[in-house]
Design a protein around this motif. Sequence first.
Motif, PDB file in Angstrom:
ATOM      1  N   GLU A 192      -9.249   2.485  -2.233  1.00 56.94           N
ATOM      2  CA  GLU A 192      -9.433   3.886  -1.814  1.00 56.94           C
ATOM      3  C   GLU A 192      -8.537   4.815  -2.624  1.00 56.94           C
ATOM      4  N   ARG A 250      -7.596  -0.565   1.057  1.00 54.94           N
ATOM      5  CA  ARG A 250      -6.725   0.615   0.960  1.00 54.94           C
ATOM      6  C   ARG A 250      -6.347   0.909  -0.496  1.00 54.94           C
ATOM      7  N   VAL A 255       0.832  -1.206   0.000  1.00 56.95           N
ATOM      8  CA  VAL A 255       0.000   0.000   0.000  1.00 56.95           C
ATOM      9  C   VAL A 255       0.863   1.251   0.000  1.00 56.95           C
TER      10      VAL A 255
END
Length: 449
Positions: free
Chosen positions: A109, A106, A73
Amino acid sequence: MKSLLAVAILLRKQENKKKLNNTIYIADDDKNLLNLYSSIFDSEEDELDFFSDEESSDEKFSIKLFEDGFFLVDEFKKIYEKGEEIPLVILDMRMPQMNGFETAKRVREIDKNTIVIIITAYHELSISEIRSELKTGIYYFKKPFNEDELYSLVDSALKQWNNFKELAELKNNLELKVEERTKELKKSKKLIEKAHQNIKDSINYASIIQKLILPNKTILSEYFSENFIFWKPKDIVGGDIYFIVELDSKEEVIVMVLDGAGHGVSGAFLTMLVKAIENQIVAEINSGFLEPSPAKILEEFNISLKTILEEGKSKIASIGFDGAVLYYNKSTNKCLFAGAKSDLIIVDKNGMCVINSDRKNVGFPRIKIDQKYTDQEIEVEKGIKMYLFTDGIVDQIGKNGKFGKSQLFSILSKKWSLDEVGEKVERAFFKHKSDFEQNDDVTILGIEF
């Protein structure tokens, strides 16, 4: 020759390769599985350098490996902030710091279009729960997985992602072109509207000038008991014009109704020219150089217009008019009429009659410069009505065809006052015209002795 062809094919492949984004981020805490992924997607690295900036040298896929979703991420975010995209991630469900499901959330997003493949041997979350959270573009593999099936899915998913991006780019480019073209059209529209407004303002100003050269009809009241004038240009300005001239003797008046060639701006320019010639003719009459004869007046108009045509070396210019001229001397009660393809209508106690004009126009190239016109003397008595008119009204198209002379003569022959006749003519014209476009300029002038 073959070597050149091979080079061309290679360059073509390289060109196509640049257009595709086949980058894959893979996160798994099992180094053996990471090596397996590298093998599946043809990585040639002997030892995996985790978190290295160097990507795989694989011809088709470019992979980057991470031991935990947290690191994936973090790198994903940095890459995205640089304006680059990662089309696909493969995530193990169970990892020490950030599990596969949290990693997938994540990632989504940051970029909602990234394809996610989750691989796990456990059943912490059902497929329906994962898909309800991540919506589309989510795939689920259970360990142990079939390597060929995974490869096929990744290959197909990346093609789908690249096709989607290509379509999105084409759509965006098209929208930009449409937007640019729309701006250009709006700019052009504004320029055209401004030019149109400038032209319209000029024509409106020309209309004011044209109306200013029209005579004061109160002169008619000095010579006739009643009168009316119906003057209706087809456009803002027109080619019809009428003159009412009282001579210096204060006993004589000349009335003219002229139908100039064309209408609109061209017709209006002709009326300006005719007005200038009319001033010259009237000056010659008042000076005694020209007798106050309607025929002579038409002949002078013809000579002047023909001379202008000759000086302009134009053999085809449509400069000319049809028209009627009436002369009246109230002290001698003498009345003369001459017309150029424009008749005189008389209504008296015996009914209505038509005084035919000469069948020659004034000015046009086909008319001789020495063309002669004919004076006709009219016997005048109290109550006699006379009408001079252009052909605009009789030629007006309506639902049932042309307005026609019969309809016009039917109104003019009635024993109404001239005010009533003028009102009836105007009303009949607009009723007949209805929603049809006006064909031509319209002028009717009526007088009663």
